[in-house]
Design a protein around this motif. Structure first.
Motif, PDB file in Angstrom:
ATOM      1  N   TYR A  62     -13.279 -58.074  40.521  1.00  0.00           N
ATOM      2  CA  TYR A  62     -13.532 -57.224  39.373  1.00  0.00           C
ATOM      3  C   TYR A  62     -14.222 -55.942  39.833  1.00  0.00           C
ATOM      4  N   GLN A  63     -13.719 -54.784  39.323  1.00  0.00           N
ATOM      5  CA  GLN A  63     -14.339 -53.488  39.614  1.00  0.00           C
ATOM      6  C   GLN A  63     -14.680 -52.831  38.285  1.00  0.00           C
ATOM      7  N   ASP A  64     -15.828 -52.191  38.275  1.00  0.00           N
ATOM      8  CA  ASP A  64     -16.228 -51.504  37.054  1.00  0.00           C
ATOM      9  C   ASP A  64     -15.605 -50.126  37.017  1.00  0.00           C
ATOM     10  N   ARG A  65     -15.100 -49.765  35.804  1.00  0.00           N
ATOM     11  CA  ARG A  65     -14.528 -48.440  35.617  1.00  0.00           C
ATOM     12  C   ARG A  65     -15.256 -47.821  34.442  1.00  0.00           C
ATOM     13  N   PHE A  66     -15.719 -46.614  34.637  1.00  0.00           N
ATOM     14  CA  PHE A  66     -16.502 -45.983  33.598  1.00  0.00           C
ATOM     15  C   PHE A  66     -15.635 -45.009  32.831  1.00  0.00           C
ATOM     16  N   VAL A  67     -15.677 -45.121  31.495  1.00  0.00           N
ATOM     17  CA  VAL A  67     -14.924 -44.225  30.624  1.00  0.00           C
ATOM     18  C   VAL A  67     -15.918 -43.678  29.633  1.00  0.00           C
ATOM     19  N   GLU A  68     -15.886 -42.383  29.436  1.00  0.00           N
ATOM     20  CA  GLU A  68     -16.812 -41.757  28.502  1.00  0.00           C
ATOM     21  C   GLU A  68     -16.275 -41.906  27.094  1.00  0.00           C
ATOM     22  N   VAL A  69     -17.157 -42.297  26.181  1.00  0.00           N
ATOM     23  CA  VAL A  69     -16.788 -42.519  24.791  1.00  0.00           C
ATOM     24  C   VAL A  69     -17.774 -41.733  23.952  1.00  0.00           C
ATOM     25  N   GLU A  70     -17.268 -41.081  22.884  1.00  0.00           N
ATOM     26  CA  GLU A  70     -18.153 -40.320  22.016  1.00  0.00           C
ATOM     27  C   GLU A  70     -19.003 -41.273  21.217  1.00  0.00           C
ATOM     28  N   GLU A  71     -20.239 -40.891  21.086  1.00  0.00           N
ATOM     29  CA  GLU A  71     -21.132 -41.749  20.329  1.00  0.00           C
ATOM     30  C   GLU A  71     -21.496 -41.032  19.052  1.00  0.00           C
ATOM     31  N   VAL A  72     -21.301 -41.623  17.916  1.00  0.00           N
ATOM     32  CA  VAL A  72     -21.589 -41.012  16.620  1.00  0.00           C
ATOM     33  C   VAL A  72     -22.867 -41.638  16.133  1.00  0.00           C
ATOM     34  N   ARG A  73     -23.843 -40.723  15.852  1.00  0.00           N
ATOM     35  CA  ARG A  73     -25.105 -41.233  15.342  1.00  0.00           C
ATOM     36  C   ARG A  73     -25.243 -40.763  13.915  1.00  0.00           C
ATOM     37  N   GLU A  74     -25.635 -41.633  13.023  1.00  0.00           N
ATOM     38  CA  GLU A  74     -25.797 -41.299  11.620  1.00  0.00           C
ATOM     39  C   GLU A  74     -27.254 -41.027  11.370  1.00  0.00           C
ATOM     40  N   ILE A  75     -27.487 -39.914  10.744  1.00  0.00           N
ATOM     41  CA  ILE A  75     -28.873 -39.619  10.404  1.00  0.00           C
ATOM     42  C   ILE A  75     -28.959 -39.713   8.906  1.00  0.00           C
ATOM     43  N   VAL A  76     -29.828 -40.539   8.425  1.00  0.00           N
ATOM     44  CA  VAL A  76     -29.983 -40.755   6.991  1.00  0.00           C
ATOM     45  C   VAL A  76     -31.263 -40.042   6.570  1.00  0.00           C
ATOM     46  N   ARG A  77     -31.086 -39.126   5.607  1.00  0.00           N
ATOM     47  CA  ARG A  77     -32.266 -38.421   5.079  1.00  0.00           C
ATOM     48  C   ARG A  77     -32.413 -38.817   3.629  1.00  0.00           C
ATOM     49  N   ARG A  78     -33.683 -38.921   3.218  1.00  0.00           N
ATOM     50  CA  ARG A  78     -33.924 -39.282   1.836  1.00  0.00           C
ATOM     51  C   ARG A  78     -34.193 -38.005   1.054  1.00  0.00           C
ATOM     52  N   VAL A  79     -33.360 -37.821   0.030  1.00  0.00           N
ATOM     53  CA  VAL A  79     -33.503 -36.641  -0.822  1.00  0.00           C
ATOM     54  C   VAL A  79     -33.844 -37.178  -2.200  1.00  0.00           C
ATOM     55  N   PRO A  80     -34.926 -36.660  -2.788  1.00  0.00           N
ATOM     56  CA  PRO A  80     -35.298 -37.158  -4.115  1.00  0.00           C
ATOM     57  C   PRO A  80     -34.307 -36.682  -5.168  1.00  0.00           C
ATOM     58  N   ARG A  81     -33.969 -37.539  -6.064  1.00  0.00           N
ATOM     59  CA  ARG A  81     -33.042 -37.225  -7.123  1.00  0.00           C
ATOM     60  C   ARG A  81     -33.830 -36.973  -8.392  1.00  0.00           C
ATOM     61  N   ILE A  82     -33.434 -35.979  -9.054  1.00  0.00           N
ATOM     62  CA  ILE A  82     -34.199 -35.606 -10.241  1.00  0.00           C
ATOM     63  C   ILE A  82     -33.497 -36.193 -11.423  1.00  0.00           C
ATOM     64  N   GLU A  83     -34.258 -36.973 -12.209  1.00  0.00           N
ATOM     65  CA  GLU A  83     -33.693 -37.545 -13.431  1.00  0.00           C
ATOM     66  C   GLU A  83     -34.380 -36.899 -14.585  1.00  0.00           C
ATOM     67  N   VAL A  84     -33.592 -36.565 -15.588  1.00  0.00           N
ATOM     68  CA  VAL A  84     -34.160 -35.901 -16.771  1.00  0.00           C
ATOM     69  C   VAL A  84     -33.990 -36.845 -17.929  1.00  0.00           C
ATOM     70  N   HIS A  85     -35.143 -37.091 -18.605  1.00  0.00           N
ATOM     71  CA  HIS A  85     -35.089 -37.941 -19.796  1.00  0.00           C
ATOM     72  C   HIS A  85     -35.404 -37.056 -20.976  1.00  0.00           C
ATOM     73  N   GLU A  86     -34.592 -37.079 -22.000  1.00  0.00           N
ATOM     74  CA  GLU A  86     -34.872 -36.286 -23.206  1.00  0.00           C
ATOM     75  C   GLU A  86     -35.677 -37.105 -24.157  1.00  0.00           C
ATOM     76  N   ILE A  87     -36.673 -36.469 -24.714  1.00  0.00           N
ATOM     77  CA  ILE A  87     -37.524 -37.171 -25.676  1.00  0.00           C
ATOM     78  C   ILE A  87     -37.178 -36.616 -27.036  1.00  0.00           C
ATOM     79  N   PRO A  88     -36.775 -37.356 -27.967  1.00  0.00           N
ATOM     80  CA  PRO A  88     -36.411 -36.823 -29.282  1.00  0.00           C
ATOM     81  C   PRO A  88     -37.635 -36.524 -30.126  1.00  0.00           C
TER      82      PRO A  88
END
Length: 118
Positions: free
Chosen positions: A92-118
């Motif tokens: 067995y011989q090792d063969r190296f192949v380059e593979v793209e690595e995709v990294r996901e960056i998760v950012r938390r963005v606050p969501r604005i909720e509007v409640h109407e008061i009658p």
């Protein structure tokens, strides 16, 4: 009658009958039933006891007799024989192949909720 000179008187005599009674037996056949006992043979079992002989054989060991019986049994022999067999070798011989690595960056963005008061 012509030859006689004297006339002949003809007398006719009737025979006398005498009745004689003779008894003759008359046969009369008359059926009459008569019971006559006839002896009948009867079969009656007569029990006669007969002694029954039962043979009991007691076996006592006598002198020993030895019979030699020849039986063929396969003899297993193990011999070491060296045989050279070529076996493919896997390398067995090792063969190296380059593979793209995709990294996901998760950012938390606050969501604005509007409640109407009658």
């Amino acid at each position: 009658n012509m030859h006689n000179q004297y006339p002949v008187e003809e007398v006719h005599l009737d025979p006398e009958y005498y009745e004689r009674i003779v008894e003759v037996p008359r046969i009369v056949v008359e059926n009459r039933e008569r019971i006559v006992e006839v002896p009948q043979p009867q079969i009656v079992d007569r029990i006669v006891e007969i002694p029954q002989v039962q043979e009991v054989i007691k076996q006592i060991p006598g002198e020993m007799q030895t019979h030699i019986i020849t039986r063929e049994v396969p003899k297993v022999e193990v011999k070491q024989v060296e045989r050279i067999v070529e076996v493919p070798q896997i390398e067995y011989q090792d063969r190296f192949v380059e593979v793209e690595e995709v990294r996901e960056i998760v950012r938390r963005v606050p969501r604005i909720e509007v409640h109407e008061i009658p």
